[in-house]
Design an enzyme around this catalytic site. Structure first.
Site, mmCIF file in Angstrom:
data_model
loop_
_atom_site.group_PDB
_atom_site.id
_atom_site.type_symbol
_atom_site.label_atom_id
_atom_site.label_comp_id
_atom_site.label_asym_id
_atom_site.label_seq_id
_atom_site.Cartn_x
_atom_site.Cartn_y
_atom_site.Cartn_z
ATOM 1 N N PHE A 80 0.811 -1.212 0.000
ATOM 2 C CA PHE A 80 0.000 0.000 0.000
ATOM 3 C C PHE A 80 0.846 1.265 0.000
ATOM 4 O O PHE A 80 0.361 2.322 -0.416
ATOM 5 C CB PHE A 80 -0.884 0.058 1.257
ATOM 6 C CG PHE A 80 -1.942 -0.988 1.355
ATOM 7 C CD1 PHE A 80 -3.167 -0.843 0.705
ATOM 8 C CD2 PHE A 80 -1.749 -2.129 2.125
ATOM 9 C CE1 PHE A 80 -4.157 -1.793 0.818
ATOM 10 C CE2 PHE A 80 -2.740 -3.097 2.246
ATOM 11 C CZ PHE A 80 -3.944 -2.930 1.580
ATOM 12 N N THR A 99 8.927 7.881 -3.307
ATOM 13 C CA THR A 99 8.190 6.801 -2.642
ATOM 14 C C THR A 99 7.553 5.850 -3.643
ATOM 15 O O THR A 99 7.729 4.630 -3.561
ATOM 16 C CB THR A 99 7.105 7.387 -1.717
ATOM 17 O OG1 THR A 99 7.738 8.157 -0.700
ATOM 18 C CG2 THR A 99 6.287 6.279 -1.074
ATOM 19 N N THR A 133 -4.255 2.491 -8.465
ATOM 20 C CA THR A 133 -5.376 3.419 -8.539
ATOM 21 C C THR A 133 -5.946 3.503 -9.940
ATOM 22 O O THR A 133 -5.227 3.283 -10.930
ATOM 23 C CB THR A 133 -4.922 4.827 -8.102
ATOM 24 O OG1 THR A 133 -5.951 5.777 -8.351
ATOM 25 C CG2 THR A 133 -3.684 5.272 -8.882
ATOM 26 N N LYS A 163 2.298 6.464 -9.904
ATOM 27 C CA LYS A 163 1.659 5.157 -9.699
ATOM 28 C C LYS A 163 1.692 4.334 -10.982
ATOM 29 O O LYS A 163 1.860 3.104 -10.941
ATOM 30 C CB LYS A 163 0.220 5.338 -9.219
ATOM 31 C CG LYS A 163 0.098 5.855 -7.796
ATOM 32 C CD LYS A 163 0.662 4.878 -6.762
ATOM 33 C CE LYS A 163 -0.214 3.648 -6.598
ATOM 34 N NZ LYS A 163 0.270 2.783 -5.482
ATOM 35 N N ASN A 189 -11.723 5.596 -2.544
ATOM 36 C CA ASN A 189 -12.143 4.971 -1.291
ATOM 37 C C ASN A 189 -12.664 6.017 -0.311
ATOM 38 O O ASN A 189 -12.254 7.176 -0.342
ATOM 39 C CB ASN A 189 -10.968 4.251 -0.633
ATOM 40 C CG ASN A 189 -10.672 2.896 -1.224
ATOM 41 O OD1 ASN A 189 -10.415 1.927 -0.509
ATOM 42 N ND2 ASN A 189 -10.679 2.779 -2.546
ATOM 43 N N VAL A 215 -15.322 23.311 -2.580
ATOM 44 C CA VAL A 215 -15.638 22.482 -3.737
ATOM 45 C C VAL A 215 -14.886 23.050 -4.938
ATOM 46 O O VAL A 215 -15.055 24.226 -5.279
ATOM 47 C CB VAL A 215 -17.158 22.469 -4.020
ATOM 48 C CG1 VAL A 215 -17.459 21.688 -5.298
ATOM 49 C CG2 VAL A 215 -17.913 21.877 -2.842
ATOM 50 N N ASN A 258 -18.754 15.474 -7.326
ATOM 51 C CA ASN A 258 -18.255 15.964 -6.040
ATOM 52 C C ASN A 258 -19.303 16.809 -5.328
ATOM 53 O O ASN A 258 -19.470 16.715 -4.103
ATOM 54 C CB ASN A 258 -16.981 16.777 -6.250
ATOM 55 C CG ASN A 258 -15.781 15.911 -6.579
ATOM 56 O OD1 ASN A 258 -15.817 14.687 -6.432
ATOM 57 N ND2 ASN A 258 -14.709 16.535 -7.027
ATOM 58 N N ASP A 290 -10.558 25.801 -9.368
ATOM 59 C CA ASP A 290 -10.264 24.407 -9.690
ATOM 60 C C ASP A 290 -8.764 24.177 -9.711
ATOM 61 O O ASP A 290 -7.979 25.093 -9.991
ATOM 62 C CB ASP A 290 -10.872 24.052 -11.056
ATOM 63 C CG ASP A 290 -11.230 22.578 -11.170
ATOM 64 O OD1 ASP A 290 -10.859 21.809 -10.263
ATOM 65 O OD2 ASP A 290 -11.877 22.204 -12.165
ATOM 66 N N GLY A 293 -5.373 20.886 -14.295
ATOM 67 C CA GLY A 293 -5.479 19.570 -14.927
ATOM 68 C C GLY A 293 -6.406 18.614 -14.229
ATOM 69 O O GLY A 293 -6.214 17.392 -14.282
#
Length: 355
Positions: A80, A99, A133, A163, A189, A215, A258, A290, A293
């Site tokens: 994880f 990482t 992901t 990732k 999640n 938001v 959202n 916002d 990207g």
């Protein structure tokens, strides 16, 4: 029999460790660096439990990995450990490279060395499960079909690119060296023990504190929401029965904007913890600029996992979000404990100096 979990004090990793030990006596060696989002309070219920050994350390420490693998002889590694927040990756991508890419490489090499020396029967049974992901697939238009395992990689942020690179390393170590790996791609999640920089816990805690509910943009970004214990069940199933070298998508089948998520939380709080002034929490919604990207839509096609391994999510979004809101109402001490000064500084940097 033992499993080694990396990043097991984070949100998904911590829930996985708790879920694993709730249903199994197989010990867990839990390696976590305890960066800003790692939180040992999540694992407080395991204090004194001999089945759980926590090790404070970095997956980039090859000597430590070699010692842990040699000492504990795990039958599986569940990976994880990752930097996982898109906004943080935009401000400081270096940690994500270190990482998610270099750390995964170091882990793969340590595991390959350990696995190569196992007896034949143990070698055949060993698995490394890499938890990834859906963001590696990029973004979808409103009428596009959901991501399948065959979808082209199109990462759009430093986080998702790191990732994606880790995914490619895992795949290469399987095809080049025969390392028995499994990869999962999950959707967003949510649930207990979620670090409060992410949308759902941030909205709950800001609402209770009387703060604005930020938001991004018009709030019409769509995500597929997966309750964290459903994800844990999927990971257990993939570890038990998945085919080495295969990838499995894990989704909740709950596409929501959202803004819809924020409004749902407001309605639940209006019901469960009404404001003292009698007004609705939705009045606290505040649209902010916002992020660069920002991917418009993610959606997961999890039919392969259902068809081949028989997994289905147990929670709907309605049931899962109600459980989540109740958990935060009942565990405000946990939330206060992780909301350190460093975290508050991050919120100010990200959303501005809001009261």
């Amino acid at each position: 029999m033992t499993i080694l979990v990396t990043g097991g004090a984070g949100f998904i990793g911590g829930n996985f460790v708790l879920d694993w030990l709730a249903g199994s006596d197989e010990p867990v060696v839990n390696l976590d660096k305890l960066s800003y989002a790692g939180n040992l309070q999540t694992l407080a219920s395991l204090h004194g439990d001999d089945r759980h050994r926590f090790v404070h350390g970095d997956i980039g420490d090859s000597d430590l990995l070699d010692r842990l693998l040699a000492e504990h002889q795990p039958r599986a590694v569940i990976h994880f450990a990752a930097e996982s927040h898109v906004d943080r990756s935009l401000h400081g991508p270096g940690d994500f490279i270190d990482t998610n890419i270099v750390g995964t490489f170091k882990l793969l090499e340590a595991v390959r060395g350990y696995w190569s020396g196992l007896p034949a029967s143990d070698k055949a049974a060993f698995r490394l499960l890499h938890v990834s992901t859906d963001e590696v697939y990029g973004t979808l238009a409103a009428d596009d079909a959901p991501f399948t395992e065959a979808h082209r990689y199109q990462p759009n942020s430093p986080y998702s690119a790191s990732k994606a690179a880790a995914d490619h390393l895992v795949r290469a170590w399987h095809h080049s060296y025969g390392l028995p790996v499994l990869t999962t791609h999950c959707s967003n999640n949510y649930g207990p023990y979620h670090f409060p920089e992410k949308l759902i816990p941030l909205v709950i805690l800001n609402a209770l504190a009387g703060k604005p509910l930020p938001v991004y943009g018009d709030g019409q970004q769509v995500r597929d929401w997966l309750y964290v214990t459903d994800h844990c069940a999927a990971l257990r199933r993939v570890l038990d029965a998945g085919t080495p070298g295969e990838t499995y998508n894990v989704g909740g089948g709950n596409e929501k904007t959202n803004l819809d998520v924020v409004r749902t939380i407001c309605r639940l709080l209006d019901e469960l913890r009404p404001r003292a002034d009698g007004k609705g929490y939705a009045e606290q919604i505040s649209h902010v600029q916002d992020r660069p990207g920002h991917d418009r839509r993610y959606a997961i096609d999890a039919r392969k996992l259902a068809r081949e391994l028989g997994w289905q999510p147990a929670e709907t979004f309605d049931s899962g979000i109600r459980k989540t809101v109740r958990w935060y109402l009942d565990n405000q001490d946990w939330a206060a404990g992780v909301s350190s000064g460093r975290y508050r500084d991050w919120l100010t940097q990200q959303y501005g100096d809001q009261p």
